[in-house]
Design a protein around this motif. Structure first.
Motif, PDB file in Angstrom:
ATOM      1  N   TYR A  82       0.836  -1.211   0.000  1.00 24.74           N
ATOM      2  CA  TYR A  82       0.000   0.000   0.000  1.00 24.74           C
ATOM      3  C   TYR A  82       0.868   1.258   0.000  1.00 24.74           C
ATOM      4  O   TYR A  82       0.543   2.245  -0.636  1.00 24.74           O
ATOM      5  CB  TYR A  82      -0.904   0.040   1.235  1.00 24.74           C
ATOM      6  CG  TYR A  82      -1.815  -1.148   1.375  1.00 24.74           C
ATOM      7  CD1 TYR A  82      -2.948  -1.273   0.576  1.00 24.74           C
ATOM      8  CD2 TYR A  82      -1.565  -2.148   2.305  1.00 24.74           C
ATOM      9  CE1 TYR A  82      -3.804  -2.354   0.713  1.00 24.74           C
ATOM     10  CE2 TYR A  82      -2.410  -3.235   2.459  1.00 24.74           C
ATOM     11  CZ  TYR A  82      -3.518  -3.338   1.644  1.00 24.74           C
ATOM     12  OH  TYR A  82      -4.358  -4.411   1.779  1.00 24.74           O
ATOM     13  N   SER A 114      -0.939   5.899   4.542  1.00 24.83           N
ATOM     14  CA  SER A 114      -1.719   5.254   3.479  1.00 24.83           C
ATOM     15  C   SER A 114      -1.981   3.792   3.824  1.00 24.83           C
ATOM     16  O   SER A 114      -3.053   3.258   3.535  1.00 24.83           O
ATOM     17  CB  SER A 114      -0.965   5.310   2.146  1.00 24.83           C
ATOM     18  OG  SER A 114      -0.838   6.640   1.718  1.00 24.83           O
ATOM     19  N   ARG A 121      -4.644   3.490   6.615  1.00 27.23           N
ATOM     20  CA  ARG A 121      -5.988   3.713   6.091  1.00 27.23           C
ATOM     21  C   ARG A 121      -6.517   2.502   5.339  1.00 27.23           C
ATOM     22  O   ARG A 121      -7.714   2.250   5.321  1.00 27.23           O
ATOM     23  CB  ARG A 121      -5.966   4.867   5.081  1.00 27.23           C
ATOM     24  CG  ARG A 121      -6.079   6.212   5.705  1.00 27.23           C
ATOM     25  CD  ARG A 121      -5.835   7.265   4.641  1.00 27.23           C
ATOM     26  NE  ARG A 121      -6.337   8.542   5.057  1.00 27.23           N
ATOM     27  CZ  ARG A 121      -7.540   9.016   4.759  1.00 27.23           C
ATOM     28  NH1 ARG A 121      -8.372   8.341   4.014  1.00 27.23           N
ATOM     29  NH2 ARG A 121      -7.921  10.189   5.205  1.00 27.23           N
ATOM     30  N   SER A 122      -5.629   1.779   4.657  1.00 31.62           N
ATOM     31  CA  SER A 122      -6.085   0.699   3.782  1.00 31.62           C
ATOM     32  C   SER A 122      -6.035  -0.671   4.447  1.00 31.62           C
ATOM     33  O   SER A 122      -6.558  -1.634   3.907  1.00 31.62           O
ATOM     34  CB  SER A 122      -5.245   0.658   2.499  1.00 31.62           C
ATOM     35  OG  SER A 122      -5.544   1.779   1.694  1.00 31.62           O
ATOM     36  N   THR A 151     -18.293   0.841   1.037  1.00 34.14           N
ATOM     37  CA  THR A 151     -17.244   0.247   0.200  1.00 34.14           C
ATOM     38  C   THR A 151     -17.797   0.160  -1.204  1.00 34.14           C
ATOM     39  O   THR A 151     -18.583  -0.728  -1.521  1.00 34.14           O
ATOM     40  CB  THR A 151     -16.857  -1.153   0.732  1.00 34.14           C
ATOM     41  OG1 THR A 151     -16.462  -1.009   2.092  1.00 34.14           O
ATOM     42  CG2 THR A 151     -15.724  -1.745  -0.081  1.00 34.14           C
ATOM     43  N   LYS A 187      -4.869   0.615  -3.897  1.00 33.38           N
ATOM     44  CA  LYS A 187      -6.023   0.780  -3.007  1.00 33.38           C
ATOM     45  C   LYS A 187      -6.061   2.136  -2.296  1.00 33.38           C
ATOM     46  O   LYS A 187      -7.141   2.732  -2.166  1.00 33.38           O
ATOM     47  CB  LYS A 187      -6.064  -0.364  -1.987  1.00 33.38           C
ATOM     48  CG  LYS A 187      -7.320  -0.356  -1.114  1.00 33.38           C
ATOM     49  CD  LYS A 187      -7.487  -1.667  -0.379  1.00 33.38           C
ATOM     50  CE  LYS A 187      -8.775  -1.696   0.432  1.00 33.38           C
ATOM     51  NZ  LYS A 187      -8.684  -0.967   1.709  1.00 33.38           N
ATOM     52  N   PRO A 188      -4.907   2.663  -1.808  1.00 34.72           N
ATOM     53  CA  PRO A 188      -5.000   3.921  -1.049  1.00 34.72           C
ATOM     54  C   PRO A 188      -5.699   5.060  -1.793  1.00 34.72           C
ATOM     55  O   PRO A 188      -6.516   5.770  -1.204  1.00 34.72           O
ATOM     56  CB  PRO A 188      -3.527   4.257  -0.755  1.00 34.72           C
ATOM     57  CG  PRO A 188      -2.873   2.913  -0.637  1.00 34.72           C
ATOM     58  CD  PRO A 188      -3.542   2.092  -1.716  1.00 34.72           C
ATOM     59  N   ASP A 234      -9.387   4.459  -1.767  1.00 36.36           N
ATOM     60  CA  ASP A 234      -9.902   4.705  -0.416  1.00 36.36           C
ATOM     61  C   ASP A 234     -10.122   6.195  -0.163  1.00 36.36           C
ATOM     62  O   ASP A 234     -11.062   6.591   0.516  1.00 36.36           O
ATOM     63  CB  ASP A 234      -8.914   4.172   0.639  1.00 36.36           C
ATOM     64  CG  ASP A 234      -9.016   2.668   0.841  1.00 36.36           C
ATOM     65  OD1 ASP A 234     -10.120   2.119   0.650  1.00 36.36           O
ATOM     66  OD2 ASP A 234      -8.000   2.042   1.193  1.00 36.36           O
ATOM     67  N   ARG A 235      -9.239   7.025  -0.714  1.00 35.23           N
ATOM     68  CA  ARG A 235      -9.346   8.466  -0.473  1.00 35.23           C
ATOM     69  C   ARG A 235     -10.426   9.134  -1.317  1.00 35.23           C
ATOM     70  O   ARG A 235     -11.084  10.057  -0.866  1.00 35.23           O
ATOM     71  CB  ARG A 235      -8.011   9.156  -0.796  1.00 35.23           C
ATOM     72  CG  ARG A 235      -7.021   9.084   0.317  1.00 35.23           C
ATOM     73  CD  ARG A 235      -5.767   9.885  -0.008  1.00 35.23           C
ATOM     74  NE  ARG A 235      -4.634   9.295   0.661  1.00 35.23           N
ATOM     75  CZ  ARG A 235      -4.323   9.521   1.937  1.00 35.23           C
ATOM     76  NH1 ARG A 235      -5.045  10.338   2.664  1.00 35.23           N
ATOM     77  NH2 ARG A 235      -3.285   8.908   2.491  1.00 35.23           N
ATOM     78  N   SER A 294      -5.093   4.663 -10.040  1.00 32.08           N
ATOM     79  CA  SER A 294      -4.870   3.464  -9.228  1.00 32.08           C
ATOM     80  C   SER A 294      -4.069   2.425 -10.017  1.00 32.08           C
ATOM     81  O   SER A 294      -3.112   1.832  -9.492  1.00 32.08           O
ATOM     82  CB  SER A 294      -6.231   2.896  -8.806  1.00 32.08           C
ATOM     83  OG  SER A 294      -6.101   1.668  -8.160  1.00 32.08           O
TER      84      SER A 294
END
Lengths: 267, 267
Positions: free
Chosen positions: A158, A186, A189-190, B148, B160-161, B164-165, B183
């Protein structure tokens, strides 16, 4: 899980680690994964640890004990007080790691568990350049190259993209330490298994002292301001990206301007 | 490896995938991992595939064949032309996936290989809401939740980060498609086994047509402008972060202002 990163820069070294340890989701604890060993003005080492907690604790205790016993009769050789080069320290750590794993690996494997530990050792010995090494469970080890200035252990994926973008040999220590924090943020968070407090240690080349050490709890003012600013800045960075053609050409519900390249054919 | 992502938004669906397939580092090929199935104005499905290439090709061929044979005598039931809900499509895909794996899994496991495939199926059936499902090698499946909004398969951690943001239910389709590209770009930079061309498909809710499809080669002008802008913007986002106290207090080589919290004690 765990996430630790070490960065090797022209100006010195940066180490950062999270503090979450878990054996299943209902057994989550806080353990430091950053351990320092220092002979003032002569040498210092920082060890970051990921993997089986019993193994890493045994390894760290043994590094400490053998260093303290250096020079006494029957003392283990080499040890962190006597290794001549950073690579020798990595070789030594690899052997200790393997030996500590072997004590329990058979019993553990019967329970479907592993004694594996992966470590990073970095630091400087007077007269030698600073260096960082990643030591595998098998005892072998790698270091950095001109183009790869950082090493990661644990839940490393991540947080890798931001390191890939920012870190170069010339990156100032402050930027690198910030980048390590962003990388860990980061990851936190993931992935639930990585969490604060986050430890950061900055070593300026040739000082042979730990220059800046921070242990940042989740509610730490600097950590909060940093992660908040990063979140805002990334969102802004994202907003400013170039648009797709079809976004220029029509509003969201305008059917007339659909692009001609439509559904792909199958297989 | 592979990296695919599907995003479920209030405005519709976004799908994106890379095209690199490898069986060892010296056997790298380009295969699309995005497959579409459409009955115009009635239903459409997008399938993203990760895992054993023989399995995913067999699964996709079978989905296609059984859909084409729908209504004929002896046709397999259900199939993509007859499933009544998206969850039924996921259930059906899970069964096909398991059946195709079982054909070769015994022989493969003797060679230390796996027939596993993980898939995403998304789309809309007229009169039903759009949806996306992730189908595991075992045939079970999950969908999104209010919190999600995206599902990933393959080499998913690097990218993924940013999802997620950025991604929320309200995110516009263009932003979500751009986020999917960013991504994938982060993943491509950090992992050699994921690579272009990158495919993106945007589906606007209730149109029952593939609205925007792009297949972006590495040298594609938009992709280059996007990844360049993202790299610049992220570096700027990073530059604007708050400094550590010790960066304010002294220049790099000022020994006198070292913070008092020094080396951590061991263990």
């Amino acid at each position: 899980m765990t996430y630790c990163v070490a960065i090797d820069l022209d100006d010195g070294l940066v180490f950062a680690s999270d503090s979450r340890t878990n054996a299943g989701v209902d057994q989550v604890s806080t353990y430091s994964k950053m351990h320092t060993f220092e002979i003032e003005g002569q040498r210092l080492f920082v060890v970051l640890a990921a993997g089986n907690l019993a193994t890493t604790q045994a390894v760290v205790n043994r590094l400490q004990r053998e260093m303290e016993e250096a020079g006494q009769e029957g003392a283990a050789e080499p040890n962190l007080a006597t290794v001549a080069h950073m690579s020798e320290a990595a070789e030594y750590l690899g052997r200790i790691n393997r030996e500590e794993q072997e004590k329990h690996s058979e019993a553990l494997s019967k329970s479907g568990m592993k004694a594996d530990a992966t470590l990073i050792i970095g630091g400087q010995i007077a007269g030698e350049p600073p260096a960082i090494y990643l030591v595998y469970p098998q005892g072998n080890y790698i270091t950095t190259s001109q183009h790869t200035r950082f090493l990661q252990i644990g839940e490393s994926k991540y947080g890798k993209p931001i390191l890939d973008r920012i870190i170069e040999a010339e990156t100032p220590l402050g930027n690198a330490a910030r980048c390590a924090l962003v990388s860990i943020d980061s990851t936190v968070r993931s992935n639930l298994t990585v969490g604060p407090p986050i430890e950061v240690l900055v070593y300026e080349r040739d000082t042979l002292e730990m220059d800046h050490y921070l242990c940042l709890e989740a509610e730490d003012e600097y950590l909060r301001s940093l992660t908040h600013a990063w979140d805002e800045n990334v969102k802004k960075a994202f907003t400013d990206l170039p648009r797709f053609d079809w976004e220029h050409r029509h509003g969201r519900k305008d059917r007339g301007t659909r692009v001609s390249r439509r559904a792909k054919k199958k297989s």
